[in-house]
Every structure is written in C-alpha cells, then in structure tokens.
Design an enzyme around this catalytic site. Sequence first.
Site, short mmCIF file in Angstrom:
data_model
loop_
_atom_site.label_atom_id
_atom_site.label_comp_id
_atom_site.label_asym_id
_atom_site.label_seq_id
_atom_site.Cartn_x
_atom_site.Cartn_y
_atom_site.Cartn_z
N ASP A 24 -7.05 -0.15 6.07
CA ASP A 24 -8.09 0.77 5.56
C ASP A 24 -8.95 1.30 6.70
OD1 ASP A 24 -7.43 0.47 2.73
OD2 ASP A 24 -7.96 -1.62 3.11
N GLY A 48 -7.67 -3.04 0.68
CA GLY A 48 -7.97 -2.04 -0.35
C GLY A 48 -7.00 -2.15 -1.52
N GLU A 64 -1.11 -10.88 2.94
CA GLU A 64 -0.94 -10.08 4.16
C GLU A 64 -1.37 -10.89 5.37
OE1 GLU A 64 -1.64 -5.65 2.18
OE2 GLU A 64 -3.29 -6.62 3.18
N GLY A 96 0.83 -1.21 0.00
CA GLY A 96 0.00 0.00 0.00
C GLY A 96 0.86 1.24 0.00
N SER A 97 0.19 2.39 -0.02
CA SER A 97 0.93 3.65 -0.15
C SER A 97 1.69 4.01 1.13
CB SER A 97 -0.02 4.78 -0.55
OG SER A 97 -1.11 4.85 0.35
N LYS A 112 -8.66 -4.61 6.01
CA LYS A 112 -7.56 -4.41 5.07
C LYS A 112 -7.92 -4.98 3.69
CE LYS A 112 -3.52 -5.61 6.31
NZ LYS A 112 -3.08 -4.51 5.43
C1 5RP Z 1 -3.46 -3.58 0.89
C2 5RP Z 1 -3.84 -3.11 2.24
C3 5RP Z 1 -3.32 -1.76 2.65
O1 5RP Z 1 -2.60 -1.91 3.82
C4 5RP Z 1 -4.48 -0.85 2.88
O2 5RP Z 1 -5.28 -0.83 1.71
C5 5RP Z 1 -4.01 0.57 3.22
O3 5RP Z 1 -3.41 1.12 2.10
P1 5RP Z 1 -2.77 2.56 2.09
O4 5RP Z 1 -1.53 2.50 2.94
O5 5RP Z 1 -2.47 2.81 0.64
O6 5RP Z 1 -3.77 3.53 2.63
O7 5RP Z 1 -4.49 -3.75 3.01
O8 5RP Z 1 -4.07 -4.79 0.57
#
Ligand code: 5RP
Length: 225
Positions: free
Chosen positions: A86, A98, A105, A29-30, A96
């Site tokens: 998320d 997203g 994970e 994720g970011s 989680k």
């Molecule tokens: C990916 C995830 C991420 O941890 C989650 O979506 C948060 O992402 P971001 O750091 O971009 O807000 O679960 O599968």
Amino acid sequence: MTQDELKKQVAAAALQYLKNVPVIGMGTGSTVTHLINQLADCDFKHDIEAAVSSSIKTTEHLQSIGIKVLELNQSGDLEVYVDGADEVTPHRKMLKGGGGALTREKIIAGASKKFVCIVDESKCVDVMGKFPLPVEVLPLSRSFVARQLAKLGGTPELRMNKDSGQPYITDNGCEILDVYNLSIVDPVGMEQSINNIPGVITNGLFAMRDADVVLVGKGSEVITY
Ligand code: 5RP
C-alpha cells in the site's frame, strides 16, 4: 495509463523473478491478481511445481490456473516471494495489509530469501502513514489494543465488512484495526512497538523484513530499486 494498467505493467515485469523457481511465494491483492493471470499464460508455468499462498483468495486463484498450493510447513523456506504494497519508501520499507492478508504475508516474507515488491507509482512515499496502518488483533483484545494505538498517536478504526455491516474477519479468524493519522518516521521502531502490545497478531509495517527488490510501474517504464 490508469492505476490498474500500471499494476498490470509491473506484474508483467515480476514474471522474470519466478522463472526457474520450483516453489514460489505469492502475495495478495489486485497487483498480484494481475501477476497470477499473466502466469496462467506464460511459457514456464509448467515448470512451477507449487506455490505457497498468503490468502484463501490467492490460493483459489492459483488453483484455478492449475498451480498446486502447499502449506509453508510442507515447503520449507522459499526462494522468492512476490507481493504488492500500500506504501513503499525509498529504503524498501513497506506498509501492507489493505487486503487484510498481512499476517500470512509477513510469515511467508520472513521465510523467503528474496521479497519482490510490485507497486504502481502511486504507492511510493517518503514517509509512510497516509494509508491507514492495518493491525490484526484477537477479537477479545480489540478495545485494549485500540487504546494503546491511540497512545502512539494513531486513530484506530475497526475494519468493517461493507456487505454484511459486521466486523471484517481475516482468514485467521481475527479482526483488523486500521490506524489513521500516524506519521511513521521510524518504521522499525513503530513495527516493534505495535507488535509488543498484547493481543496484536501482526501489524502491516514490513520494516524489519523489508523488500529486497522494488519494482515500480510508471507507464513509460518499470523502475527497479
Ligand atoms: C494485502 C496487501 C496488498 O499487497 C496491498 O494491499 C496492495 O494491494 P493492491 O495490489 O490491490 O494495491 O498487503 O494484504
């Protein structure tokens, strides 16, 4: 501070959890992207022998900064896993997926002694479910699983790849149903109920294996709970 700056702030606070850890677990994720960027410049990077990664994207990023990536089958259990979320509750339960990497994970989280969850403050909620809950499914089970999710009160939507207009395909060759309109008052019960639907690979509730530490970037400070 913008949301992205808060992500950068909390990523910086997570670095201390990776010191003196030979094999680290890395999420997707970011927020994690910021963490890997910061790891590239930190003085203890060369002490890290390897990482176990939760996605192809994270693997490529880690390798680009010179960190070797191992399969979980090679590494055995890990000391520390760091990942975003998320949504996260005061009880450290998370929603989680997203970014679509929920299955790997959850496996790595299960194999790690300490899960450090890193979020900006917008992710903190009392009750999860405003963010649609990702459920990874075998493609052939998609419609059946969607009907069962509707019986649980949710509104499932097949995740699409915006560029191709085709269903989004995970690193595991599966599809994702994003489930809207769930009010997740019993995260452990909901996680178990969804896991019990045949055809479900994983769902994005991390309630049975929740976080051990949550770091929240708030701008003025990073809080830990
Ligand atoms: C990916 C995830 C991420 O941890 C989650 O979506 C948060 O992402 P971001 O750091 O971009 O807000 O679960 O599968």
